[in-house]
Design a protein around this motif. Sequence first.
Motif, PDB file in Angstrom:
ATOM      1  N   ILE A   1       0.843  -1.203   0.000  1.00  0.00           N
ATOM      2  CA  ILE A   1       0.000   0.000   0.000  1.00  0.00           C
ATOM      3  C   ILE A   1       0.875   1.249   0.000  1.00  0.00           C
ATOM      4  N   ASP A   2       1.939   1.255   0.804  1.00  0.00           N
ATOM      5  CA  ASP A   2       2.860   2.401   0.832  1.00  0.00           C
ATOM      6  C   ASP A   2       3.519   2.620  -0.524  1.00  0.00           C
ATOM      7  N   ILE A   3       3.958   1.544  -1.165  1.00  0.00           N
ATOM      8  CA  ILE A   3       4.588   1.658  -2.483  1.00  0.00           C
ATOM      9  C   ILE A   3       3.599   2.200  -3.503  1.00  0.00           C
ATOM     10  N   SER A   4       2.382   1.674  -3.500  1.00  0.00           N
ATOM     11  CA  SER A   4       1.385   2.145  -4.469  1.00  0.00           C
ATOM     12  C   SER A   4       1.045   3.608  -4.221  1.00  0.00           C
ATOM     13  N   SER A   5       0.971   4.017  -2.964  1.00  0.00           N
ATOM     14  CA  SER A   5       0.700   5.428  -2.656  1.00  0.00           C
ATOM     15  C   SER A   5       1.837   6.323  -3.138  1.00  0.00           C
TER      16      SER A   5
ATOM     17  N   PHE B   1       3.718   5.948  -5.673  1.00  0.00           N
ATOM     18  CA  PHE B   1       3.653   6.095  -7.122  1.00  0.00           C
ATOM     19  C   PHE B   1       2.272   6.535  -7.611  1.00  0.00           C
ATOM     20  N   SER B   2       1.429   6.995  -6.688  1.00  0.00           N
ATOM     21  CA  SER B   2       0.078   7.490  -7.007  1.00  0.00           C
ATOM     22  C   SER B   2      -0.765   6.443  -7.735  1.00  0.00           C
ATOM     23  N   LEU B   3      -0.661   5.201  -7.301  1.00  0.00           N
ATOM     24  CA  LEU B   3      -1.444   4.111  -7.875  1.00  0.00           C
ATOM     25  C   LEU B   3      -2.603   3.779  -6.943  1.00  0.00           C
ATOM     26  N   GLU B   4      -3.711   3.340  -7.525  1.00  0.00           N
ATOM     27  CA  GLU B   4      -4.830   2.889  -6.710  1.00  0.00           C
ATOM     28  C   GLU B   4      -4.599   1.439  -6.303  1.00  0.00           C
ATOM     29  N   TYR B   5      -5.037   1.088  -5.128  1.00  0.00           N
ATOM     30  CA  TYR B   5      -4.827  -0.248  -4.590  1.00  0.00           C
ATOM     31  C   TYR B   5      -6.180  -0.796  -4.151  1.00  0.00           C
ATOM     32  N   ILE B   6      -6.506  -1.996  -4.580  1.00  0.00           N
ATOM     33  CA  ILE B   6      -7.764  -2.642  -4.212  1.00  0.00           C
ATOM     34  C   ILE B   6      -7.433  -3.874  -3.376  1.00  0.00           C
ATOM     35  N   ILE B   7      -8.008  -3.941  -2.199  1.00  0.00           N
ATOM     36  CA  ILE B   7      -7.835  -5.100  -1.333  1.00  0.00           C
ATOM     37  C   ILE B   7      -8.923  -6.106  -1.685  1.00  0.00           C
TER      38      ILE B   7
ATOM     39  N   ILE C   1      -6.731   3.120   0.375  1.00  0.00           N
ATOM     40  CA  ILE C   1      -6.971   2.209  -0.733  1.00  0.00           C
ATOM     41  C   ILE C   1      -8.211   2.632  -1.502  1.00  0.00           C
ATOM     42  N   ALA C   2      -8.307   2.186  -2.735  1.00  0.00           N
ATOM     43  CA  ALA C   2      -9.424   2.565  -3.598  1.00  0.00           C
ATOM     44  C   ALA C   2     -10.692   1.797  -3.246  1.00  0.00           C
ATOM     45  N   ALA C   3     -10.560   0.524  -2.878  1.00  0.00           N
ATOM     46  CA  ALA C   3     -11.745  -0.294  -2.597  1.00  0.00           C
ATOM     47  C   ALA C   3     -11.361  -1.539  -1.812  1.00  0.00           C
ATOM     48  N   ILE C   4     -12.356  -2.111  -1.164  1.00  0.00           N
ATOM     49  CA  ILE C   4     -12.219  -3.380  -0.470  1.00  0.00           C
ATOM     50  C   ILE C   4     -13.295  -4.294  -1.027  1.00  0.00           C
ATOM     51  N   GLN C   5     -12.921  -5.538  -1.347  1.00  0.00           N
ATOM     52  CA  GLN C   5     -13.940  -6.463  -1.833  1.00  0.00           C
ATOM     53  C   GLN C   5     -13.662  -7.854  -1.289  1.00  0.00           C
TER      54      GLN C   5
END
Length: 62
Positions: free
Chosen positions: A21-25, A27-33, A50-54
Amino acid sequence: MSIIFRRSAIPMILGIVNALIDISSHFSLEYIIEGIENQTETDDVRDKPIAAIQGIHFFYPL
């Protein structure tokens, strides 16, 4: 990338999830759990940027 989130089986997995999550943040990437199966797993990631949880904790597959 996919990581199976089973905190009860592998306690260190939450550290890996946090690092991704830290790496994606950074690089301004969205992360979905994905794969959230219970309230404990939801609580572990709910306050993360994060962008979403599913997972089946929210909806069962059709």
